[in-house]
Design a protein around this motif. Sequence first.
Motif, PDB file in Angstrom:
ATOM      1  N   GLN A 138       0.833  -1.205   0.000  1.00  0.00           N
ATOM      2  CA  GLN A 138       0.000   0.000   0.000  1.00  0.00           C
ATOM      3  C   GLN A 138       0.866   1.254   0.000  1.00  0.00           C
ATOM      4  O   GLN A 138       0.574   2.220  -0.706  1.00  0.00           O
ATOM      5  CB  GLN A 138      -0.933   0.001   1.208  1.00  0.00           C
ATOM      6  CG  GLN A 138      -2.039  -1.023   1.121  1.00  0.00           C
ATOM      7  CD  GLN A 138      -2.818  -1.148   2.418  1.00  0.00           C
ATOM      8  OE1 GLN A 138      -2.245  -1.017   3.502  1.00  0.00           O
ATOM      9  NE2 GLN A 138      -4.111  -1.414   2.296  1.00  0.00           N
ATOM     10  N   ARG A 139       1.943   1.246   0.789  1.00  0.00           N
ATOM     11  CA  ARG A 139       2.844   2.409   0.815  1.00  0.00           C
ATOM     12  C   ARG A 139       3.498   2.627  -0.543  1.00  0.00           C
ATOM     13  O   ARG A 139       3.617   3.765  -1.009  1.00  0.00           O
ATOM     14  CB  ARG A 139       3.928   2.231   1.879  1.00  0.00           C
ATOM     15  CG  ARG A 139       3.454   2.489   3.291  1.00  0.00           C
ATOM     16  CD  ARG A 139       4.619   2.652   4.259  1.00  0.00           C
ATOM     17  NE  ARG A 139       5.598   1.560   4.178  1.00  0.00           N
ATOM     18  CZ  ARG A 139       5.539   0.433   4.880  1.00  0.00           C
ATOM     19  NH1 ARG A 139       4.546   0.234   5.706  1.00  0.00           N
ATOM     20  NH2 ARG A 139       6.481  -0.483   4.746  1.00  0.00           N
ATOM     21  N   GLU A 140       3.909   1.539  -1.201  1.00  0.00           N
ATOM     22  CA  GLU A 140       4.530   1.670  -2.520  1.00  0.00           C
ATOM     23  C   GLU A 140       3.538   2.206  -3.544  1.00  0.00           C
ATOM     24  O   GLU A 140       3.893   3.049  -4.376  1.00  0.00           O
ATOM     25  CB  GLU A 140       5.082   0.324  -2.977  1.00  0.00           C
ATOM     26  CG  GLU A 140       6.305  -0.117  -2.198  1.00  0.00           C
ATOM     27  CD  GLU A 140       6.736  -1.533  -2.540  1.00  0.00           C
ATOM     28  OE1 GLU A 140       6.031  -2.216  -3.316  1.00  0.00           O
ATOM     29  OE2 GLU A 140       7.780  -1.962  -2.002  1.00  0.00           O
ATOM     30  N   GLU A 141       2.306   1.741  -3.494  1.00  0.00           N
ATOM     31  CA  GLU A 141       1.284   2.224  -4.421  1.00  0.00           C
ATOM     32  C   GLU A 141       0.995   3.713  -4.184  1.00  0.00           C
ATOM     33  O   GLU A 141       0.865   4.486  -5.132  1.00  0.00           O
ATOM     34  CB  GLU A 141      -0.001   1.407  -4.277  1.00  0.00           C
ATOM     35  CG  GLU A 141      -1.124   1.866  -5.163  1.00  0.00           C
ATOM     36  CD  GLU A 141      -0.794   1.800  -6.642  1.00  0.00           C
ATOM     37  OE1 GLU A 141      -1.303   2.657  -7.389  1.00  0.00           O
ATOM     38  OE2 GLU A 141      -0.025   0.914  -7.056  1.00  0.00           O
ATOM     39  N   GLN A 186       3.080   5.871  -2.956  1.00  0.00           N
ATOM     40  CA  GLN A 186       4.242   6.633  -3.417  1.00  0.00           C
ATOM     41  C   GLN A 186       4.238   6.764  -4.935  1.00  0.00           C
ATOM     42  O   GLN A 186       4.558   7.826  -5.473  1.00  0.00           O
ATOM     43  CB  GLN A 186       5.544   5.964  -2.949  1.00  0.00           C
ATOM     44  CG  GLN A 186       6.768   6.804  -3.218  1.00  0.00           C
ATOM     45  CD  GLN A 186       6.699   8.148  -2.526  1.00  0.00           C
ATOM     46  OE1 GLN A 186       6.400   8.241  -1.341  1.00  0.00           O
ATOM     47  NE2 GLN A 186       6.971   9.204  -3.258  1.00  0.00           N
ATOM     48  N   ARG A 187       3.853   5.711  -5.658  1.00  0.00           N
ATOM     49  CA  ARG A 187       3.753   5.793  -7.121  1.00  0.00           C
ATOM     50  C   ARG A 187       2.710   6.829  -7.539  1.00  0.00           C
ATOM     51  O   ARG A 187       2.925   7.609  -8.464  1.00  0.00           O
ATOM     52  CB  ARG A 187       3.412   4.428  -7.715  1.00  0.00           C
ATOM     53  CG  ARG A 187       4.598   3.505  -7.864  1.00  0.00           C
ATOM     54  CD  ARG A 187       4.270   2.314  -8.743  1.00  0.00           C
ATOM     55  NE  ARG A 187       3.264   1.439  -8.148  1.00  0.00           N
ATOM     56  CZ  ARG A 187       3.530   0.451  -7.294  1.00  0.00           C
ATOM     57  NH1 ARG A 187       4.761   0.206  -6.934  1.00  0.00           N
ATOM     58  NH2 ARG A 187       2.549  -0.299  -6.808  1.00  0.00           N
ATOM     59  N   GLU A 188       1.583   6.847  -6.831  1.00  0.00           N
ATOM     60  CA  GLU A 188       0.548   7.827  -7.154  1.00  0.00           C
ATOM     61  C   GLU A 188       1.034   9.248  -6.870  1.00  0.00           C
ATOM     62  O   GLU A 188       0.788  10.157  -7.663  1.00  0.00           O
ATOM     63  CB  GLU A 188      -0.713   7.534  -6.347  1.00  0.00           C
ATOM     64  CG  GLU A 188      -1.860   8.436  -6.702  1.00  0.00           C
ATOM     65  CD  GLU A 188      -3.148   8.064  -5.983  1.00  0.00           C
ATOM     66  OE1 GLU A 188      -4.069   8.893  -6.010  1.00  0.00           O
ATOM     67  OE2 GLU A 188      -3.224   6.970  -5.404  1.00  0.00           O
ATOM     68  N   ASP A 234       4.125  10.269  -6.999  1.00  0.00           N
ATOM     69  CA  ASP A 234       5.091  10.593  -8.048  1.00  0.00           C
ATOM     70  C   ASP A 234       4.391  10.961  -9.357  1.00  0.00           C
ATOM     71  O   ASP A 234       4.806  11.899 -10.041  1.00  0.00           O
ATOM     72  CB  ASP A 234       6.048   9.425  -8.274  1.00  0.00           C
ATOM     73  CG  ASP A 234       6.972   9.209  -7.087  1.00  0.00           C
ATOM     74  OD1 ASP A 234       7.150  10.144  -6.282  1.00  0.00           O
ATOM     75  OD2 ASP A 234       7.511   8.085  -6.962  1.00  0.00           O
ATOM     76  N   ARG A 235       3.334  10.221  -9.726  1.00  0.00           N
ATOM     77  CA  ARG A 235       2.577  10.560 -10.939  1.00  0.00           C
ATOM     78  C   ARG A 235       1.965  11.951 -10.817  1.00  0.00           C
ATOM     79  O   ARG A 235       1.994  12.737 -11.763  1.00  0.00           O
ATOM     80  CB  ARG A 235       1.474   9.534 -11.185  1.00  0.00           C
ATOM     81  CG  ARG A 235       1.942   8.255 -11.816  1.00  0.00           C
ATOM     82  CD  ARG A 235       0.770   7.402 -12.300  1.00  0.00           C
ATOM     83  NE  ARG A 235      -0.223   7.130 -11.274  1.00  0.00           N
ATOM     84  CZ  ARG A 235      -0.249   6.046 -10.507  1.00  0.00           C
ATOM     85  NH1 ARG A 235       0.664   5.114 -10.647  1.00  0.00           N
ATOM     86  NH2 ARG A 235      -1.200   5.883  -9.606  1.00  0.00           N
ATOM     87  N   ASN A 236       1.406  12.260  -9.661  1.00  0.00           N
ATOM     88  CA  ASN A 236       0.798  13.575  -9.459  1.00  0.00           C
ATOM     89  C   ASN A 236       1.841  14.675  -9.526  1.00  0.00           C
ATOM     90  O   ASN A 236       1.585  15.750 -10.067  1.00  0.00           O
ATOM     91  CB  ASN A 236       0.067  13.625  -8.119  1.00  0.00           C
ATOM     92  CG  ASN A 236      -1.204  12.812  -8.120  1.00  0.00           C
ATOM     93  OD1 ASN A 236      -1.726  12.476  -9.176  1.00  0.00           O
ATOM     94  ND2 ASN A 236      -1.688  12.472  -6.940  1.00  0.00           N
ATOM     95  N   ARG A 237       3.022  14.423  -8.994  1.00  0.00           N
ATOM     96  CA  ARG A 237       4.092  15.420  -9.012  1.00  0.00           C
ATOM     97  C   ARG A 237       4.510  15.712 -10.450  1.00  0.00           C
ATOM     98  O   ARG A 237       4.717  16.864 -10.830  1.00  0.00           O
ATOM     99  CB  ARG A 237       5.279  14.926  -8.197  1.00  0.00           C
ATOM    100  CG  ARG A 237       6.347  15.965  -8.010  1.00  0.00           C
ATOM    101  CD  ARG A 237       7.425  15.498  -7.056  1.00  0.00           C
ATOM    102  NE  ARG A 237       6.877  15.305  -5.724  1.00  0.00           N
ATOM    103  CZ  ARG A 237       7.034  14.193  -4.996  1.00  0.00           C
ATOM    104  NH1 ARG A 237       7.741  13.190  -5.461  1.00  0.00           N
ATOM    105  NH2 ARG A 237       6.498  14.097  -3.805  1.00  0.00           N
ATOM    106  N   ARG A 238       4.639  14.657 -11.269  1.00  0.00           N
ATOM    107  CA  ARG A 238       5.007  14.871 -12.675  1.00  0.00           C
ATOM    108  C   ARG A 238       3.924  15.663 -13.398  1.00  0.00           C
ATOM    109  O   ARG A 238       4.216  16.530 -14.230  1.00  0.00           O
ATOM    110  CB  ARG A 238       5.242  13.527 -13.362  1.00  0.00           C
ATOM    111  CG  ARG A 238       6.558  12.889 -12.985  1.00  0.00           C
ATOM    112  CD  ARG A 238       6.884  11.708 -13.877  1.00  0.00           C
ATOM    113  NE  ARG A 238       5.909  10.630 -13.776  1.00  0.00           N
ATOM    114  CZ  ARG A 238       5.988   9.623 -12.903  1.00  0.00           C
ATOM    115  NH1 ARG A 238       6.988   9.569 -12.052  1.00  0.00           N
ATOM    116  NH2 ARG A 238       5.070   8.683 -12.895  1.00  0.00           N
TER     117      ARG A 238
END
Length: 51
Positions: free
Chosen positions: A10-13, A15-17, A19-23
């Motif tokens: 859950q933490r990895e998911e 963090q991926r979300e 990162d996508r939002n930051r981009r």
Amino acid sequence: MSPVQLTRVQREELQREIDRNRRWELRLPVYGGIALVVIAAVVVVRVVFFS
């Protein structure tokens, strides 16, 4: 109210979300600039041809 303990998956998911939002947020100024150019072009065309 105690905080929820997230699993590693859950933490990895999350963090991926994040990162996508930051981009996506880094692209917003570019899209804003393009929108301003389009609005300026519409205003120029309106002033030149319709006044």
